[in-house]
Write a protein that holds these residues in place. Structure first.
Motif, short mmCIF file in Angstrom:
data_model
loop_
_atom_site.label_atom_id
_atom_site.label_comp_id
_atom_site.label_asym_id
_atom_site.label_seq_id
_atom_site.Cartn_x
_atom_site.Cartn_y
_atom_site.Cartn_z
N GLY A 17 10.56 -0.05 -4.64
CA GLY A 17 11.84 -0.44 -4.93
C GLY A 17 12.17 -1.85 -4.93
N PRO A 18 13.17 -2.34 -5.75
CA PRO A 18 13.43 -3.80 -5.87
C PRO A 18 13.26 -4.37 -4.70
CG PRO A 18 14.97 -2.36 -7.15
CD PRO A 18 14.27 -1.43 -6.18
N LEU A 19 13.95 -4.11 -3.37
CA LEU A 19 13.96 -4.92 -2.28
C LEU A 19 12.87 -4.64 -1.23
CD1 LEU A 19 17.94 -5.24 -1.66
CD2 LEU A 19 16.25 -6.76 -2.38
N VAL A 20 11.80 -3.60 -1.54
CA VAL A 20 10.69 -3.12 -0.88
C VAL A 20 9.95 -4.52 -0.62
CG1 VAL A 20 8.80 -1.98 -0.49
CG2 VAL A 20 10.92 -0.81 -1.14
N ARG A 21 9.50 -4.99 0.59
CA ARG A 21 8.31 -5.89 0.98
C ARG A 21 7.44 -5.08 2.04
NH1 ARG A 21 10.76 -7.59 -2.68
NH2 ARG A 21 11.60 -9.54 -3.00
N SER A 22 6.47 -5.76 2.09
CA SER A 22 5.08 -5.20 2.88
C SER A 22 5.60 -4.69 4.21
CB SER A 22 4.17 -6.55 3.10
OG SER A 22 4.01 -6.93 2.04
N SER A 23 6.36 -5.06 4.93
CA SER A 23 6.79 -4.66 6.22
C SER A 23 8.18 -3.78 6.29
CB SER A 23 6.95 -5.75 7.14
OG SER A 23 7.86 -6.82 6.78
N TYR A 24 8.73 -3.54 5.07
CA TYR A 24 9.77 -2.86 4.94
C TYR A 24 9.49 -1.24 5.34
CZ TYR A 24 14.30 -1.30 3.14
OH TYR A 24 15.69 -0.75 2.83
N HIS A 25 10.46 -0.85 6.30
CA HIS A 25 10.34 0.39 6.79
C HIS A 25 8.81 0.77 7.30
CE1 HIS A 25 13.63 2.13 4.14
NE2 HIS A 25 14.26 1.51 5.35
N ALA A 69 -8.80 -4.16 17.28
CA ALA A 69 -8.16 -4.33 18.84
C ALA A 69 -7.17 -3.31 19.00
CB ALA A 69 -7.58 -5.72 18.76
N GLY A 70 -7.13 -2.23 18.40
CA GLY A 70 -6.41 -0.92 18.32
C GLY A 70 -5.05 -0.79 17.63
N GLN A 71 -4.96 -1.59 16.50
CA GLN A 71 -3.62 -1.49 15.75
C GLN A 71 -3.66 -0.08 14.97
OE1 GLN A 71 -6.50 -3.68 15.32
NE2 GLN A 71 -5.65 -5.23 13.78
N GLU A 72 -2.64 0.61 14.77
CA GLU A 72 -2.53 1.71 13.94
C GLU A 72 -2.62 1.63 12.30
OE1 GLU A 72 -1.46 2.49 18.01
OE2 GLU A 72 -0.77 1.01 16.53
N VAL A 73 -2.27 0.60 11.89
CA VAL A 73 -2.26 0.11 10.60
C VAL A 73 -2.73 -1.25 10.11
CG1 VAL A 73 -0.85 0.03 8.25
CG2 VAL A 73 -0.23 1.57 10.04
N VAL A 74 -3.83 -1.23 9.02
CA VAL A 74 -4.08 -2.68 8.64
C VAL A 74 -3.84 -2.74 7.39
CG1 VAL A 74 -6.15 -3.94 8.11
CG2 VAL A 74 -6.13 -2.50 10.23
N SER A 75 -3.06 -3.85 6.86
CA SER A 75 -2.46 -4.01 5.40
C SER A 75 -3.12 -5.40 4.98
CB SER A 75 -1.20 -4.25 5.66
OG SER A 75 -0.46 -4.44 4.20
N HIS A 76 -3.43 -5.39 3.65
CA HIS A 76 -3.99 -6.47 3.18
C HIS A 76 -3.48 -6.53 1.69
CE1 HIS A 76 -6.06 -10.06 1.31
NE2 HIS A 76 -6.91 -9.18 0.67
N ASN A 77 -2.43 -7.59 1.37
CA ASN A 77 -1.81 -7.41 0.25
C ASN A 77 -2.63 -8.10 -1.07
OD1 ASN A 77 0.70 -6.39 1.19
ND2 ASN A 77 1.57 -8.42 1.20
N MET A 78 -2.55 -7.07 -1.94
CA MET A 78 -3.35 -7.63 -3.56
C MET A 78 -2.25 -8.61 -4.07
SD MET A 78 -6.27 -5.88 -3.52
CE MET A 78 -6.44 -6.21 -5.20
N GLU A 79 -0.92 -8.26 -4.30
CA GLU A 79 0.17 -9.16 -4.56
C GLU A 79 0.12 -9.32 -5.91
OE1 GLU A 79 1.74 -10.31 -2.39
OE2 GLU A 79 0.46 -11.05 -0.61
N THR A 80 -0.70 -8.96 -6.71
CA THR A 80 -0.31 -8.87 -8.42
C THR A 80 -1.70 -8.26 -9.02
OG1 THR A 80 0.26 -9.97 -10.20
CG2 THR A 80 -1.51 -11.01 -8.90
N VAL A 81 -1.31 -7.95 -10.20
CA VAL A 81 -2.54 -7.27 -11.03
C VAL A 81 -3.67 -8.24 -11.19
CG1 VAL A 81 -0.99 -5.62 -12.09
CG2 VAL A 81 -1.34 -7.76 -13.24
N GLU A 82 -5.09 -7.82 -11.65
CA GLU A 82 -6.09 -8.53 -11.98
C GLU A 82 -5.89 -9.72 -12.87
OE1 GLU A 82 -10.81 -7.88 -12.53
OE2 GLU A 82 -9.33 -6.20 -13.26
N ARG A 83 -5.33 -9.52 -14.09
CA ARG A 83 -5.22 -10.77 -14.84
C ARG A 83 -4.36 -11.79 -14.50
NH1 ARG A 83 -1.03 -11.68 -18.28
NH2 ARG A 83 -0.08 -9.38 -17.77
N LEU A 84 -3.39 -11.59 -13.63
CA LEU A 84 -2.80 -12.49 -12.93
C LEU A 84 -3.11 -13.44 -11.67
CD1 LEU A 84 0.80 -11.10 -13.70
CD2 LEU A 84 -0.34 -12.75 -15.17
N TYR A 85 -4.37 -12.96 -11.33
CA TYR A 85 -4.99 -13.62 -10.03
C TYR A 85 -4.95 -15.15 -10.29
CZ TYR A 85 -5.60 -10.39 -6.26
OH TYR A 85 -5.44 -9.45 -5.23
#
Length: 297
Positions: free
Chosen positions: A282-290, A168-184
């Motif tokens: 960084g410790p307080l970084v989240r997906s939409s931070y900055h 639809a025209g968005q500039e960034v598309v994000s999809h979070n992995m959230e964690t490493v493979e073993r912990l899925y």
């Protein structure tokens, strides 16, 4: 292996053996006129934000700056991830008027960069793709200068739904992995590591700027984080966010360790070395931070 400080020590654990939160994770309470303005608009337009539903530690900072991450398609998720504060259950019928309300709120808030996310709607044939498409389209029509990042859920391999979500025209598309493979299996029991990587790769091949996020402190090893970075770089990821996992309630996955800020700095350098264009770490970084910085990197 690179040796850097690991928190907590035995002296920093409480009587139950759970690590105490270190000083660098303290945040300010949300206050101020801009925060109050956003609060009022969100309530008036009956909108959901991941800032609230996800107990984000940066809500005061972001709302104080007049920005928010809107969560569409309701506030009940069909998944039962063990890290997430969003309610799990049987969602209500989605609101077809929601795209208009979100677009109107963004105009009133004079948002320059909007972030949209959603719960998983696995019960819907199109995974909610049409609402995603209409929300982005209406925002672009109402506020052409606003740039948009969409943090989309796992489409469970429904690639037609994925294409609709990201076209639809968005500039960034994000999809979070959230964690490493073993912990899925423990952290994201209804998701698959390889499927999320494929979703990112397909998004990149569609021509989009790609982004993902990983939480640290769930019990992953340094080598597992490096492997995740390599896998993401190999599948076309542009931007990676790394932040400290914070346990929402006692019913959720426990915090295994507090990752030291120096370790986050090291991961930022390693991610760039491994082929990622930009790493926010960084410790307080989240997906939409900055997130506004990620449109042009």
């Amino acid at each position: 292996m690179i040796e850097l400080p690991v928190i907590p020590s035995e002296q920093q654990r409480n009587r139950a053996g759970v690590p105490k939160r270190p000083d660098w994770l303290r945040v300010k309470l949300p206050i101020g006129p801009e925060y109050a303005k956003v609060r009022k608009l969100v309530d008036e337009h009956k909108l959901h934000t991941i800032c609230e539903s996800g107990n984000c530690p940066n809500m005061g900072e972001c709302w104080g700056a007049g920005t928010a991450t809107f969560m569409i398609l309701g506030n009940i998720c069909t998944r039962s991830c063990t890290f997430c504060a969003v309610a799990t259950g049987r969602p209500n019928e989605y609101d077809t008027d929601e795209p208009r309300r979100v677009a109107e709120a963004i105009v009133l808030m004079k948002v320059k960069h909007a972030v949209l996310t959603s719960v998983n709607r696995d019960e819907l044939k199109d995974r909610g793709a049409e609402i995603w498409y209409q929300t982005v389209r209406l925002i672009k029509e109402a506020s052409p200068a606003t740039t948009i990042e969409t943090l989309i859920p796992d489409t469970k391999g429904n690639w037609d739904a994925l294409e609709r979500m990201i076209s639809a025209g968005q500039e960034v598309v994000s999809h979070n992995m959230e964690t490493v493979e073993r912990l899925y299996r423990r952290v994201r029991p209804q998701a698959r590591y390889e499927r999320s990587l494929e979703q990112i790769l397909r998004t990149k091949r569609y021509g989009q700027r790609t982004k993902s996020g990983i939480m640290l402190g769930l019990g992953e090893t340094q080598d597992e984080v490096f492997k995740a970075m390599d896998d993401l770089a190999a599948n076309g990821l542009d931007i990676l966010t790394l932040g400290q996992y914070l346990q929402p309630t006692k019913m959720h996955h426990e915090v295994i360790e507090w990752i030291h800020p120096e370790t986050f700095a090291m991961y930022k350098e390693e991610g760039v070395k491994r082929g990622l264009k930009y790493v926010e770490s960084g410790p307080l970084v989240r997906s939409s931070y900055h997130a506004e910085k990620h449109v042009h990197v």
